[in-house]
Structures are given as C-alpha cells and as structure tokens.
Write an enzyme that holds these catalytic residues in place. Structure first.
Site, PDB file in Angstrom:
ATOM      1  N   HIS A 205       8.196 -26.229   0.534  1.00 18.44           N
ATOM      2  CA  HIS A 205       7.507 -27.290  -0.214  1.00 18.44           C
ATOM      3  C   HIS A 205       6.468 -26.711  -1.166  1.00 18.44           C
ATOM      4  CE1 HIS A 205       9.364 -30.446   2.268  1.00 18.44           C
ATOM      5  NE2 HIS A 205       9.436 -29.447   3.125  1.00 18.44           N
TER       6      HIS A 205
ATOM      7  N   LYS B 239     -13.131   2.503  -2.170  1.00 21.72           N
ATOM      8  CA  LYS B 239     -14.047   2.857  -1.068  1.00 21.72           C
ATOM      9  C   LYS B 239     -15.148   3.790  -1.573  1.00 21.72           C
ATOM     10  CE  LYS B 239     -10.816   2.724   2.904  1.00 21.72           C
ATOM     11  NZ  LYS B 239     -10.150   3.533   3.933  1.00 21.72           N
TER      12      LYS B 239
ATOM     13  N   GLU C 207       0.826  -1.211   0.000  1.00 20.85           N
ATOM     14  CA  GLU C 207       0.000   0.000   0.000  1.00 20.85           C
ATOM     15  C   GLU C 207       0.861   1.262   0.000  1.00 20.85           C
ATOM     16  OE1 GLU C 207      -2.947  -0.079   3.118  1.00 20.85           O
ATOM     17  OE2 GLU C 207      -4.224   1.380   2.116  1.00 20.85           O
TER      18      GLU C 207
HETATM   19  O1  PA5 Z   1      -2.964   2.186   5.812  1.00 17.93           O
HETATM   20  C1  PA5 Z   1      -4.070   2.655   5.627  1.00 17.93           C
HETATM   21  O2  PA5 Z   1      -4.269   3.887   5.636  1.00 17.93           O
HETATM   22  C2  PA5 Z   1      -5.279   1.772   5.404  1.00 17.93           C
HETATM   23  O3  PA5 Z   1      -4.930   0.438   5.265  1.00 17.93           O
HETATM   24  C3  PA5 Z   1      -6.245   1.917   6.568  1.00 17.93           C
HETATM   25  O4  PA5 Z   1      -5.606   1.546   7.750  1.00 17.93           O
HETATM   26  C4  PA5 Z   1      -7.527   1.095   6.362  1.00 17.93           C
HETATM   27  O5  PA5 Z   1      -8.135   1.434   5.153  1.00 17.93           O
HETATM   28  C5  PA5 Z   1      -8.514   1.334   7.512  1.00 17.93           C
HETATM   29  O6  PA5 Z   1      -8.852   2.684   7.589  1.00 17.93           O
HETATM   30  P1  PA5 Z   1      -9.467   3.327   8.898  1.00 17.93           P
HETATM   31  O7  PA5 Z   1      -8.490   3.167  10.027  1.00 17.93           O
HETATM   32  O8  PA5 Z   1      -9.682   4.758   8.553  1.00 17.93           O
HETATM   33  O9  PA5 Z   1     -10.750   2.608   9.203  1.00 17.93           O
END
Ligand code: PA5
Length: 406
Positions: A279, A394, A252
C-alpha cells in the site's frame, strides 16, 4: 530454505571465477568459518549470569547490534524467551531515557559491544549508564583483543569477551557479538549455527544453493547500472529487523570506489514488509523507473495461525470470500499475487521461502545474504569488508568534539 529465481543468466565462466575467488577468500576473511565454531565459551559465559537477571541491555551500533536484534525480533513473537533484550543504539535522548525507564537495574546485565572499542554513540550511552550504576559486575564488554576497551574493562574488573579480529562488524552476527546476547535471551545458538552451516555446505560443496547464489550474484553485478536498487520484500512482520540488518550489510559493503578504477559504484538496498508496503512502495516498483530488482521472502508455515471467522457483514458481502481463510494462507496469497503482477511487468525477481520461524532458518538466511554480499562485492570489484565512508564521518565528529572542548 528454498530460493527460486525468475531471471535467466547463462555465463558459466564468470560464475566459476567468482566461486573460486570466494573459496580463496575464506583463508583471510573470518566470517566464513563461524558456523563451525565451538560455542562452549559462549555457553559457559551465559551460565555465569544469574537467573534473577531478566533484562539484557545491549549498548552497540551497526554491526555490533543489528544482527542480534534481527534474530531476536524474528524469534521473540513465537516463543516465550528467558530474558528480554533492550538495544541502545541511538544518541537520541528520548530513546535513551525511554529504554532506561524500562529497565530494573537490579535485574539488568549490560553488554557493551564495540569491535573498535572507541565508537562515540556506544561510549556516550555507556558513560551515561555507568554514571547511574558503577558496579563492574553489571557489565560485560565484547571487543577486539588489545582494543582500548579491553584495557578499560580489565581496569574496572569487568568481564571481557572477544571477537576474532578478521571478522568485520556487519559480518559478525554469528560471532560472540550476536551469540552472547542471543544465548542470554534463551535463543538456541547451536541451531542458528547449524542453519548457517547447512547453507555454507550447500554453497561450497556444490549443493542446491550454489548455482542459485552464483546466478543471482552475477545477475546483480552484470545489471548493476540498470537495476541498481535491490529490494527485499518480506511477508512477515518478524523480518522487519532482518531488513534493517540487510540494508546495513548490503549498503556498507557494496557502496565503494572500485579497487581497480576511479569509479564509484554501489547497489542500493531497500527493506520492505508485506502486505503493508503493498500500500505504499509497490506503486514505485510497478510503474516507477525500471531500476529495481525484488526478492520476496515468504514463510511457509506460520506456527501461530488463526482463521478469519465465517461472518457476513451487511453491505460488505463481497468480502465473504475471506471467510474461513487462515491468515497464513491470505498473506502468502497476497505475496503470490504481487509476484504475478511484477512478473507481468518483467521486473527481475526471486523468492526465498523459509519453512518456518526458527533458529535454523534465520541462521541460513543471514549466511545466505553474507555470501551473496561477498560474491557481488567481488564481481563489482570493491573491497566488501572496509567502510572508509563511515570512518570519514567518525573522524570529523571526533575533531568537532575536540574543538567544542577547547
Ligand atoms: O560494519 C561495520 O564495521 C560498522 O557498521 C560497525 O559495526 C559500526 O560502526 C560499529 O563499530 P564498533 O563495533 O567498532 O563500535
């Protein structure tokens, strides 16, 4: 923690430049400062949860759950902890039902963790659980100050805790997001931060890890078109969820459009566990396309060691070489043998050795990966801390949800 690189790289100038950029980045990016934080608020909060609460249910996803889960699952097999943690991360109804069936609501405290305060997965699950238990004392919310979630929590008179708004979700494990659930489980959060701080000082104050981290980051960035896949091969089941956390952090943060060009770039994380994946996936590393680097993670001292008994099995005498061998020695020999085989194939690799399973070591390891991610992000010219690709999905989902209502 020790880190040995099995690849060479000379370019000092690039290393210096990226180090200076990261030193500067500390002024605006909040996670760098977390190891030095005062944890009294977290510990005071933990004291308000009565001893007869023995189960903590965490409702959160991505950066709001993976870090705490990685640390909890690392420590839990070696310790008898004060409370059990349950992670509600999925809208899979089988999973939600199954987790709920393991809870005794009278003995459960729920932590709803969401930085934005509006994540669909988190709030669909929360709504379901709230319909089963409307006592506000059963809930604590962790979110950004001024998020809609803070306002909601105040309205129902539930407790709210905050995370600094300059700490991004996937870099938030050492903030309240990770520290609150972990403290409630009985994990020593000060030692966790101490481990991260040792690593931080070693990097920023020219200690043993500075050179290694810089070299590794520059190698990954320079060779990112050839070695675009970075595997972690951890030789311990305790690191299974650490791998999941790594996949999120790396994927990410680094899969982006470049800041100063129109190119899409990225490095692909893979989390493997040894010896199991010897494996399966190992074949692809050994003989498949030469596009992978590998980081082996070993544990030097498995506290709970056991020895293979001195038993000879008829017709299977060739396996007598295993007799009297401690399992800890066997698993590390397996790892060393794979390393040797990969070195012969010239696969770029490095090894990280943790002395044992404890809070200091996982704190250091996670902080190491956070710094490595920041370094590589800077070097491949991406914004490490945003996630427009995730946001896009989203937004579409929210639109679809609206449409199906009208
Ligand atoms: O790293 C990030 O920003 C995302 O993976 C968020 O942690 C994830 O989308 C969850 O978002 P939130 O904490 O706003 O619910």
């Amino acid at each position: 923690m020790r880190n040995t690189l099995h690849f060479k790289l000379k370019n000092k100038k690039v290393q210096e430049d990226v180090f200076n950029a990261i030193v500067k980045e500390q002024e605006s990016i909040g996670y760098y400062g977390l190891p030095e934080q005062d944890i009294s608020t977290v510990l005071d909060f933990a004291k308000t949860i009565p001893d007869d609460i023995t189960q903590i249910a965490i409702i959160g996803i991505g950066g709001s759950s993976l870090g705490a889960k990685a640390i909890y699952e690392f420590i839990k097999p070696t310790r008898s902890l004060k409370r059990e943690l349950y992670f509600f991360e999925s809208t899979d109804p089988i999973n939600v039902n199954n987790l709920i069936s393991q809870l005794d609501f009278k003995k459960t405290h729920f932590l709803i963790i969401s930085k934005s305060g509006t994540t669909v997965e988190t709030f669909s699950i929360y709504k379901y659980i709230y319909s089963l238990n409307q006592n506000p004392k059963a809930y604590t919310f962790i979110t950004d100050p001024d998020s809609p979630l803070e306002k909601y929590a105040n309205d129902i008179n539930a407790s709210v805790l905050y995370l600094p708004d300059n700490v991004g979700g996937r870099f938030s494990v050492l903030s309240t997001v990770g520290l609150i659930p972990l403290a409630l489980s009985g994990i020593d959060i000060q030692s966790l931060l101490d481990g991260a701080l040792t690593l931080k000082k070693s990097f920023f104050d020219a200690g043993y890890i500075k050179n290694t981290l810089l070299k590794k980051a520059v190698y990954y960035a320079r060779n990112h078109s050839q070695y675009s896949i970075n595997c972690i091969f951890a030789y311990s089941e305790t690191l299974k969820y650490f791998s999941e956390w790594y996949v999120q952090l790396w994927g990410e943060s680094l899969g982006k459009t470049q800041r100063h060009s129109a190119f899409n770039v990225g490095l692909t994380p893979i989390g493997l566990i040894g010896p199991k994946d010897q494996h399966s996936f190992l074949q692809l590393i050994m003989e498949g396309t030469r596009d992978k680097s590998v980081t082996f993670i070993k544990i030097e001292n498995f506290q709970d060691d056991i020895v293979i008994p001195d038993i000879s099995l008829k017709h299977l005498e060739s396996l007598d070489t295993l007799n009297n061998l401690p399992f800890s020695k066997l698993i590390n020999m397996q790892c060393d043998s794979v390393i040797e085989a990969l070195l012969e194939e010239d696969i770029p690799l490095d090894t990280i050795t943790l002395k044992k399973v404890n809070e200091e070591n996982i704190g250091a390891l996670m902080y190491y990966y956070e710094i490595l991610t920041s370094l590589v992000g800077e070097l491949i010219d991406v914004n490490t801390y945003n996630q427009p690709g995730v946001e896009a999905g989203k937004i579409i989902l929210k639109q679809k949800l609206k449409e199906q209502k009208s």
